[in-house]
Design a protein around this motif. Structure first.
Motif, mmCIF file in Angstrom:
data_model
loop_
_atom_site.group_PDB
_atom_site.id
_atom_site.type_symbol
_atom_site.label_atom_id
_atom_site.label_comp_id
_atom_site.label_asym_id
_atom_site.label_seq_id
_atom_site.Cartn_x
_atom_site.Cartn_y
_atom_site.Cartn_z
ATOM 1 N N GLY A 105 0.836 -1.192 0.000
ATOM 2 C CA GLY A 105 0.000 0.000 0.000
ATOM 3 C C GLY A 105 0.867 1.237 0.000
ATOM 4 N N ASP A 106 0.213 2.393 0.028
ATOM 5 C CA ASP A 106 0.991 3.621 0.120
ATOM 6 C C ASP A 106 1.539 3.765 1.539
ATOM 7 N N ARG A 107 2.420 4.736 1.733
ATOM 8 C CA ARG A 107 3.108 4.901 3.020
ATOM 9 C C ARG A 107 2.124 5.052 4.178
ATOM 10 N N GLU A 108 1.039 5.785 3.973
ATOM 11 C CA GLU A 108 0.063 5.993 5.049
ATOM 12 C C GLU A 108 -0.604 4.693 5.466
ATOM 13 N N LYS A 109 -0.935 3.857 4.491
ATOM 14 C CA LYS A 109 -1.573 2.574 4.806
ATOM 15 C C LYS A 109 -0.600 1.656 5.553
ATOM 16 N N VAL A 110 0.646 1.614 5.107
ATOM 17 C CA VAL A 110 1.655 0.794 5.781
ATOM 18 C C VAL A 110 1.862 1.295 7.211
ATOM 19 N N ASP A 111 1.996 2.608 7.361
ATOM 20 C CA ASP A 111 2.154 3.181 8.701
ATOM 21 C C ASP A 111 0.948 2.859 9.586
ATOM 22 N N GLY A 112 -0.244 2.878 9.003
ATOM 23 C CA GLY A 112 -1.460 2.569 9.754
ATOM 24 C C GLY A 112 -1.474 1.139 10.261
ATOM 25 N N LEU A 113 -1.094 0.186 9.408
ATOM 26 C CA LEU A 113 -1.029 -1.214 9.833
ATOM 27 C C LEU A 113 -0.038 -1.378 10.979
ATOM 28 N N ILE A 114 1.127 -0.803 10.824
ATOM 29 C CA ILE A 114 2.160 -0.918 11.858
ATOM 30 C C ILE A 114 1.655 -0.347 13.183
ATOM 31 N N LYS A 115 1.021 0.802 13.120
ATOM 32 C CA LYS A 115 0.493 1.438 14.334
ATOM 33 C C LYS A 115 -0.517 0.528 15.038
ATOM 34 N N MET A 116 -1.357 -0.138 14.252
ATOM 35 C CA MET A 116 -2.366 -1.032 14.836
ATOM 36 C C MET A 116 -1.728 -2.301 15.434
ATOM 37 N N LEU A 117 -0.588 -2.732 14.906
ATOM 38 C CA LEU A 117 0.035 -3.970 15.366
ATOM 39 C C LEU A 117 0.990 -3.776 16.546
ATOM 40 N N VAL A 118 1.436 -2.555 16.780
ATOM 41 C CA VAL A 118 2.372 -2.292 17.883
ATOM 42 C C VAL A 118 1.870 -2.848 19.221
ATOM 43 N N PRO A 119 0.602 -2.629 19.600
ATOM 44 C CA PRO A 119 0.148 -3.142 20.896
ATOM 45 C C PRO A 119 0.188 -4.674 21.023
ATOM 46 N N TYR A 120 0.216 -5.394 19.908
ATOM 47 C CA TYR A 120 0.241 -6.856 19.933
ATOM 48 C C TYR A 120 1.664 -7.402 20.080
ATOM 49 N N GLY A 121 2.649 -6.546 19.836
ATOM 50 C CA GLY A 121 4.043 -6.959 19.964
ATOM 51 C C GLY A 121 4.668 -7.329 18.635
ATOM 52 N N ILE A 122 5.242 -6.365 17.957
ATOM 53 C CA ILE A 122 5.946 -6.629 16.699
ATOM 54 C C ILE A 122 7.294 -7.245 17.038
ATOM 55 N N ARG A 123 7.531 -8.449 16.512
ATOM 56 C CA ARG A 123 8.793 -9.158 16.770
ATOM 57 C C ARG A 123 9.868 -8.754 15.755
#
Length: 159
Positions: A126-144
């Motif tokens: 996706g574009d940068r905003e979409k990628v950043d959005g996914l990452i932001k949503m996954l941070v609380p789950y613990g990005i390994r």
């Protein structure tokens, strides 16, 4: 100021290194750099996202244009263009939160590409905003671990 530069170059060793070295001598920060063959295997497209003041970006763009291996340079920031980035993210998967994770993947159209006992790996383009959005949503789950491809881009339309 953030800019997106696209260059067509002869596909030979050292071109990307020479280009990156030129940026290193300037006051311009490379945010991402992606390179790959075009429809012609003898030519590569190099897309560089940079951040710096306008004069520095203009100077480094002139440097790139003057390189022997460079065929064409476009500052896509001044044109209408389409861009994409690929991200792969390995996130901790706890049984009680699996449903929530799957909903996030569905909303962002992320595809599961690997699973372990404790983790799940997804990919998304996706574009940068979409990628950043996914990452932001996954941070609380613990990005390994995570890997981003860097932006690729083309001018829109028939050009």
């Amino acid at each position: 100021m953030q800019r997106t530069i696209s260059a067509l170059a002869r596909n030979r060793p050292g071109v990307v290194a020479e280009m990156a070295a030129g940026f290193g001598r300037s006051d311009v920060n490379i945010l991402s750099l992606a390179a790959g063959e075009t429809e012609n295997p003898e030519i590569s497209r190099i897309v560089i996202c940079v951040e710096g003041d306008e004069d520095a970006v203009r100077e480094i763009t002139r440097h790139v244009q003057d390189m022997e291996a460079i065929i064409q340079v476009d500052d896509l920031s001044r044109k209408d263009f389409v861009d994409r980035e690929l991200v792969m993210v390995k996130v901790t998967m706890e049984t009680e939160r699996t449903g929530q994770l799957m909903q996030i993947f569905e909303v962002f159209r992320a595809n599961v590409v690997g699973m372990g006992q404790e983790t799940v790996t997804v990919e998304m383009a996706g574009d940068r905003e979409k990628v950043d959005g996914l990452i932001k949503m996954l941070v609380p789950y613990g990005i390994r671990s995570m890997c981003r491809s860097g932006m690729i881009a083309l001018k829109r339309g028939d050009e």
